[in-house]
Design a protein around this motif. Structure first.
Motif, PDB file in Angstrom:
ATOM      1  N   ALA A 162       1.186  -0.885  -0.150  1.00  0.00           N
ATOM      2  CA  ALA A 162      -0.263  -0.201  -0.057  1.00  0.00           C
ATOM      3  C   ALA A 162       0.973   1.049   0.284  1.00  0.00           C
ATOM      4  CB  ALA A 162      -0.819   0.148   1.245  1.00  0.00           C
ATOM      5  N   LEU A 163       0.886   2.541  -0.791  1.00  0.00           N
ATOM      6  CA  LEU A 163       1.806   3.547  -1.044  1.00  0.00           C
ATOM      7  C   LEU A 163       0.405   4.543  -1.383  1.00  0.00           C
ATOM      8  CD1 LEU A 163       4.796   4.330  -1.360  1.00  0.00           C
ATOM      9  CD2 LEU A 163       4.151   3.330  -3.848  1.00  0.00           C
ATOM     10  N   THR A 164       1.081   6.241  -0.095  1.00  0.00           N
ATOM     11  CA  THR A 164       0.781   7.016  -1.438  1.00  0.00           C
ATOM     12  C   THR A 164       2.222   7.645  -0.530  1.00  0.00           C
ATOM     13  OG1 THR A 164      -0.384   8.966  -0.509  1.00  0.00           O
ATOM     14  CG2 THR A 164       0.381   7.714   1.491  1.00  0.00           C
ATOM     15  N   MET A 270       6.347   7.904  14.909  1.00  0.00           N
ATOM     16  CA  MET A 270       7.286   8.521  13.904  1.00  0.00           C
ATOM     17  C   MET A 270       7.364   6.590  12.870  1.00  0.00           C
ATOM     18  SD  MET A 270       7.995  11.576  14.221  1.00  0.00           S
ATOM     19  CE  MET A 270       9.598  11.573  13.323  1.00  0.00           C
ATOM     20  N   TYR A 271       6.678   6.063  13.326  1.00  0.00           N
ATOM     21  CA  TYR A 271       7.101   4.505  12.479  1.00  0.00           C
ATOM     22  C   TYR A 271       6.130   3.608  12.633  1.00  0.00           C
ATOM     23  CZ  TYR A 271      11.844   5.101  14.888  1.00  0.00           C
ATOM     24  OH  TYR A 271      13.021   5.753  15.686  1.00  0.00           O
ATOM     25  N   GLU A 272       5.010   4.218  13.040  1.00  0.00           N
ATOM     26  CA  GLU A 272       3.681   3.257  12.976  1.00  0.00           C
ATOM     27  C   GLU A 272       2.858   4.774  12.394  1.00  0.00           C
ATOM     28  OE1 GLU A 272       4.346  -0.229  15.793  1.00  0.00           O
ATOM     29  OE2 GLU A 272       4.041   1.079  16.592  1.00  0.00           O
ATOM     30  N   ALA A 273       2.188   6.067  13.703  1.00  0.00           N
ATOM     31  CA  ALA A 273       1.365   5.918  13.594  1.00  0.00           C
ATOM     32  C   ALA A 273       1.143   7.330  12.428  1.00  0.00           C
ATOM     33  CB  ALA A 273       0.478   6.987  14.963  1.00  0.00           C
ATOM     34  N   ASN A 274       2.130   7.890  12.008  1.00  0.00           N
ATOM     35  CA  ASN A 274       2.063   8.699  10.791  1.00  0.00           C
ATOM     36  C   ASN A 274       2.231   8.155   9.161  1.00  0.00           C
ATOM     37  OD1 ASN A 274       2.402  10.632  12.243  1.00  0.00           O
ATOM     38  ND2 ASN A 274       4.182  11.517  11.892  1.00  0.00           N
ATOM     39  N   LEU A 278      -1.486   8.352   7.214  1.00  0.00           N
ATOM     40  CA  LEU A 278      -1.241   9.494   6.020  1.00  0.00           C
ATOM     41  C   LEU A 278      -1.751   8.281   5.290  1.00  0.00           C
ATOM     42  CD1 LEU A 278      -0.132  11.738   4.362  1.00  0.00           C
ATOM     43  CD2 LEU A 278       1.512  10.134   3.715  1.00  0.00           C
ATOM     44  N   LEU A 279      -2.047   7.576   5.806  1.00  0.00           N
ATOM     45  CA  LEU A 279      -3.060   6.576   4.139  1.00  0.00           C
ATOM     46  C   LEU A 279      -4.176   6.198   4.540  1.00  0.00           C
ATOM     47  CD1 LEU A 279      -0.209   2.900   4.285  1.00  0.00           C
ATOM     48  CD2 LEU A 279      -0.887   4.419   2.754  1.00  0.00           C
TER      49      LEU A 279
END
Length: 323
Positions: A162-164, A270-274, A278-279
């Motif tokens: 999955a990418l944005t 920084m590693y999971e939530a953000n 954003l996705l």
């Protein structure tokens, strides 16, 4: 459905304007292909089980946590477009190249407790603009809104990406014959309403009153104030739970709790939530701590933790209103 491969997609989206970003994303996903091959071998390659020591989070590492972390660091620290990188597994950031354009943060193997039972795990990544010629720790302290790309690779029955890049969400499936990620869904959208939720109910006694109220209302079903039946799902792998929401809707909660005062918010900002938030927002959903929009949070430390409520916008807005 398109037959477009990830390299073709990146060329179309970023090739002219941001070729270095395209190359950074390509490098991350190439690493994920190697991690996927290791996972496919499993016990045959002797990579299952505990590494018998803890990471910076105080969590017992699996062997594959270390292998996947090393794979990403080795590939990214020599990349000419990367000024620095940070891993959930390491206390300090890793310097990369002078004059790098981007910073990369990642959880190399989310849900690693699932490895030994052959269930879904994933890799989560976030890309930020670099701030200085030589990267410093404070350069990573950027709000989630400043991300230029984010995504995850889910290692499951099919390996998916999955990418944005800030222009919606695209899903790719790894074609084992082509050895490439191929677009299988474009312009992903999350419905505002849902009848499905994901939460670890074993922590209910530690939740704040607003979350207890919300979950009680869902469990009351047709006889309750929501007047409809809900289903609960929980994979113990954030990648898999978020992928389900992107695929068919829902709401995911890892809320504030009092079980461990040092970890009242469990997930790493920084590693999971953000990256996940954003996705979700790019797909039309919402994401908050219960009190504030997560992508507005100004980070103060590299391993900062936050409560997370994300998914179907109407549900997230209701939960936020209860706070």
């Amino acid at each position: 459905m398109s037959n477009t491969t990830l390299p073709e997609y990146l060329e179309q989206k970023l090739g002219t304007a941001k070729p270095k970003l395209a190359n950074v994303i390509h490098t991350i996903t190439e690493c994920c292909k190697v991690i996927d091959r290791d996972l496919q071998k499993g016990a045959i390659a002797g990579i299952l089980g505990s590494a018998e020591h803890e990471n910076v989070q105080g969590e017992t590492q699996k062997k594959l946590d270390i292998i996947s972390n090393d794979q990403l660091i080795d590939a990214l620290k020599v990349h000419p477009g990367i000024g620095g990188l940070a891993s959930e597994e390491l206390e300090e950031f890793t310097p990369a190249q002078e004059n790098g354009d981007y910073l990369v943060l990642f959880d190399p193997l989310d849900g690693s407790s699932n490895i030994d039972i052959n269930m879904c795990v994933g890799t989560i990544f976030s890309v930020l603009p670099a701030k200085n010629k030589i990267t410093q720790a404070e350069d990573f302290m950027q709000k989630g809104d400043e991300q230029v790309a984010a995504g995850y690779v889910m290692y499951g029955p099919s390996t998916m990406l999955a990418l944005t890049v800030g222009d919606g969400v695209t899903l790719f499936t790894f074609d084992v014959d082509l050895q490439e990620f191929v677009i299988t869904q474009e312009n992903v959208k999350i419905a505002k309403h849902t009848q499905e939720f994901a939460i670890n109910t074993s922590n209910k006694r530690h939740w704040e009153t607003p979350i207890q109220r919300y979950i009680d209302e869902l469990l009351d079903g047709l006889q309750g104030v929501r007047a409809k039946e809900y289903n609960m799902r929980w994979v113990a792998c954030m990648v898999a739970d978020i992928h389900r929401i992107l695929s068919r809707g829902g709401v995911f909660l890892y809320p504030f709790d009092s079980k461990d005062p040092k970890k009242a918010g469990r997930l790493r900002l920084m590693y999971e939530a953000n990256p996940m938030c954003l996705l979700i927002e790019q797909a039309g959903g919402a994401a908050t701590t219960g009190r504030e929009r997560i992508l507005d949070i100004q980070p103060t430390t590299l391993h900062q933790r936050v409560p997370v409520v994300l998914g179907a916008k109407d549900e997230v807005d209701l939960i936020t209103s209860y706070h």
